[in-house]
Every structure is written in structure tokens, then in C-alpha cells.
Write a protein that holds these residues in place. Structure first.
Motif, mmCIF file in Angstrom:
data_model
loop_
_atom_site.group_PDB
_atom_site.id
_atom_site.type_symbol
_atom_site.label_atom_id
_atom_site.label_comp_id
_atom_site.label_asym_id
_atom_site.label_seq_id
_atom_site.Cartn_x
_atom_site.Cartn_y
_atom_site.Cartn_z
ATOM 1 N N ILE A 254 0.869 -1.178 0.000
ATOM 2 C CA ILE A 254 0.000 0.000 0.000
ATOM 3 C C ILE A 254 0.903 1.224 0.000
ATOM 4 O O ILE A 254 1.540 1.543 1.009
ATOM 5 N N ALA A 258 -4.548 4.345 1.853
ATOM 6 C CA ALA A 258 -5.659 3.411 1.999
ATOM 7 C C ALA A 258 -5.304 2.346 3.030
ATOM 8 O O ALA A 258 -4.159 1.890 3.116
ATOM 9 N N SER A 260 -6.499 -0.761 3.148
ATOM 10 C CA SER A 260 -6.349 -2.076 2.534
ATOM 11 C C SER A 260 -7.053 -2.078 1.186
ATOM 12 O O SER A 260 -7.674 -1.078 0.791
ATOM 13 N N LEU A 261 -6.957 -3.202 0.494
ATOM 14 C CA LEU A 261 -7.688 -3.411 -0.747
ATOM 15 C C LEU A 261 -8.774 -4.456 -0.504
ATOM 16 O O LEU A 261 -8.602 -5.357 0.315
ATOM 17 N N ASN A 262 -9.876 -4.340 -1.236
ATOM 18 C CA ASN A 262 -10.882 -5.391 -1.089
ATOM 19 C C ASN A 262 -10.410 -6.648 -1.817
ATOM 20 O O ASN A 262 -9.433 -6.643 -2.562
ATOM 21 N N THR A 265 -10.125 -6.635 -5.770
ATOM 22 C CA THR A 265 -9.044 -5.779 -6.262
ATOM 23 C C THR A 265 -7.688 -6.411 -5.993
ATOM 24 O O THR A 265 -6.812 -6.435 -6.869
ATOM 25 N N ALA A 266 -7.502 -6.940 -4.791
ATOM 26 C CA ALA A 266 -6.240 -7.598 -4.468
ATOM 27 C C ALA A 266 -6.003 -8.799 -5.379
ATOM 28 O O ALA A 266 -4.873 -9.041 -5.840
ATOM 29 N N VAL A 269 -4.764 -7.577 -8.785
ATOM 30 C CA VAL A 269 -3.362 -7.147 -8.752
ATOM 31 C C VAL A 269 -2.436 -8.363 -8.747
ATOM 32 O O VAL A 269 -1.463 -8.438 -9.516
#
Length: 288
Positions: A254, A258, A260-262, A265-266, A269
Motif C-alpha cells: 500500500i 488506503a 487495505s484493498l478489497n 481488487t487484491a 493485482v
């Protein structure tokens, strides 16, 4: 409008309609080994790509469509008829009764289960796999499946503690990708990870608690080998005992503020990072 040569389904008490409506319940889907794919995109992909693993038999049992939708999506109806699939016209009321959505789009396919045995996934020597462990949200599961398809993954595995693959929300969120790549279901997470590792696949846990981050993996060139990503529950991630089974625990860095990522989305990536590394010089998918 292409001719379906079938009478109009008008009664909500029709045996066909009653049977389709019952598929809203998981236990009924499991018993019948059938599910519904709603909307033009899902039906199109079911008609074009839907085949039962091992037999090649068509996954679609029949298609229901309103007269208006048959005109609007004439290409889908023609493709279904060309495959020899029954296409039945139905009223808006009937379609609304069997569909899960608030505003149905007038076309739905009744399909057979199409999941692939995990042993067959392994036998195909996969290079990129997404494993969903304890993922309970059907929208997330379907979105990750769609993402894995787009990234060129070879398979998706849903563990026995994850959401039903054929949940209507999961089917919709996959936007047809359910019919594109092998999906194994009901696999205990220990078995999924252990057998993938035995097959020579490097298994990575995607978790914010990882000591390594994705940038390190990319910089060191370790993502070019056959790999699987394990994604955990939306709320609490992966338990320590699951992380301990994998080769590495990797976090998505990160760089901003933010928290974290949901999950979806993670997953995007991580899967795309592996997809690119595998296609780069020296990667397991690089042209030789």
C-alpha cells in the motif's frame, strides 16, 4: 424474431417454471445439479462455451426468453437453435418469477453443473490458479472468477468452506467466465494447497500480514514459475494455519494512505502480476 417453434409459457404453475424457480435454493440446485444463468451475456457464453467436463455434452438444458428479448438478442437465440438447444418463449411474468434479479433482462438459461474434478485440474499441469478459501460473498467469488479468466488463469478452486459456485449472484458476477475455465469446488483447503505444491506449483497466500510484498516477488523474478494464489475471507483474511501451509505469504504493498484493498481488487493485482511475469522472458509461459 427467430422462430423457437414452442408455445408461450404463461403459467407460473407450469412444471418447468416451478422446477426452475426451486433452483433459487442451494439444496435444490445440489440435488438437481442444475442452475440458472441470467441475462444476455451469461446466456451467450453458456450457449457458446458451456460444455460438461469430460463428456463435451452441452451444459445448457434449455433457454427461456420473452418475445421482446428474443428480438433484441436474436443472435443468442439463433446460436442456441443452431446448437440444437430448446428455446422456449415465456411471458415477462414467468421470467421474473424464475430470475433472482429485480429487473430481469428477459432471457435465462437452465444449465447443468459444470465444475471440474480437482484431479483433472491438476492433471492439466496448471501454471496459474486462483484458490478461494473461506470466501463467503457470492459477488466477490464471481468477480474473482471473472478476473482469473481475464488474467489467463488455468483454473479456479473454491474450497469446501466457500460460497456456492452456482449462487445466482456468483453466476451473474462472473459475467459468463464461469463457462470459460475449469472451476473445482468443495476441495478442503489443506488438500488444495498440498496437492498443488506436490504438482510443482508454488503456492502464495495473499494476505496483508505477509513479510514479503508483491514488489519483492516481481523484482526477484519469482512469479515467473507456475503459481497459485490463495485468497481468504473478505472480513478476516486467511487464518494462520492456512498461511502456514503455503510457500510464502505475500502482501500487496500500500503506497498511499488506503487501509487495505478489497478481495476482488487484491486478486486482480496478484493474478495480473503473475500473468505478466509468466509471459516475460524466462517465465513459464514465455515463448521458447
Amino acid at each position: 424474431m427467430p422462430s423457437t417453434d414452442s408455445p408461450l409459457l404463461t403459467s407460473l404453475r407450469s412444471p418447468r417454471v416451478v422446477a426452475a424457480r426451486r433452483l433459487a435454493k442451494r439444496n435444490q440446485r445440489t440435488k438437481e445439479r442444475r442452475f440458472l444463468a441470467e441475462g444476455p451475456q451469461a446466456v451467450r457464453e453458456a450457449v457458446v462455451f458451456g460444455r460438461l467436463p469430460g463428456t463435451g455434452e452441452h451444459a445448457v438444458v434449455e433457454v427461456y426468453v420473452t418475445p421482446e428479448a428474443a428480438e433484441r438478442h436474436a443472435g443468442i437465440v439463433e446460436a442456441a437453435l443452431a446448437e440444437g438447444l430448446p428455446v422456449l418463449t415465456a411471458t415477462d411474468e414467468v421470467i421474473a418469477d424464475v430470475c433472482d434479479t429485480v429487473t430481469p433482462q428477459g432471457i435465462v438459461a437452465l444449465c447443468r453443473f459444470i465444475d471440474t474434478p480437482f484431479a483433472d485440474v491438476l492433471a492439466a499441469r496448471p501454471k496459474l490458479v486462483a484458490v478461494l478459501a473461506h470466501v463467503r460473498d457470492p459477488g466477490n467469488a464471481g468477480t474473482v472468477l471473472r478476473t482469473a479468466d481475464a488474467a489467463g488463469a488455468d483454473a479456479v478452486v473454491l474450497t469446501d468452506a466457500s460460497v456456492d459456485l452456482y449462487n445466482p449472484k456468483a453466476v451473474r458476477a462472473s459475467v459468463g467466465s464461469l463457462f470459460h475455465l475449469p472451476v473445482a469446488v468443495g476441495v478442503p483447503v489443506e488438500e488444495a494447497i498440498g496437492r498443488l505444491r506436490e504438482a510443482g506449483v508454488r503456492v502464495l497466500a495473499a494476505d496483508g500480514a505477509g513479510e514479503r510484498d508483491l514488489d519483492q516477488e516481481l523484482d526477484e523474478g519469482t512469479l515467473g514459475a507456475p503459481g497459485a494464489w490463495v485468497f481468504g475471507n473478505e472480513a478476516w483474511g486467511l487464518p494462520e494455519e492456512t498461511r502456514a501451509l503455503t510457500d510464502e505469504v505475500v502482501r500487496v504493498p500500500i503506497h498511499g494512505h488506503a487501509e487495505s484493498l478489497n478481495l476482488a481488487t487484491a486478486a486482480a493485482v496478484c493474478l495480473y502480476a503473475s500473468a505478466r511475469a509468466q509471459r516475460s522472458p524466462g517465465g513459464c509461459r514465455a515463448a521458447r
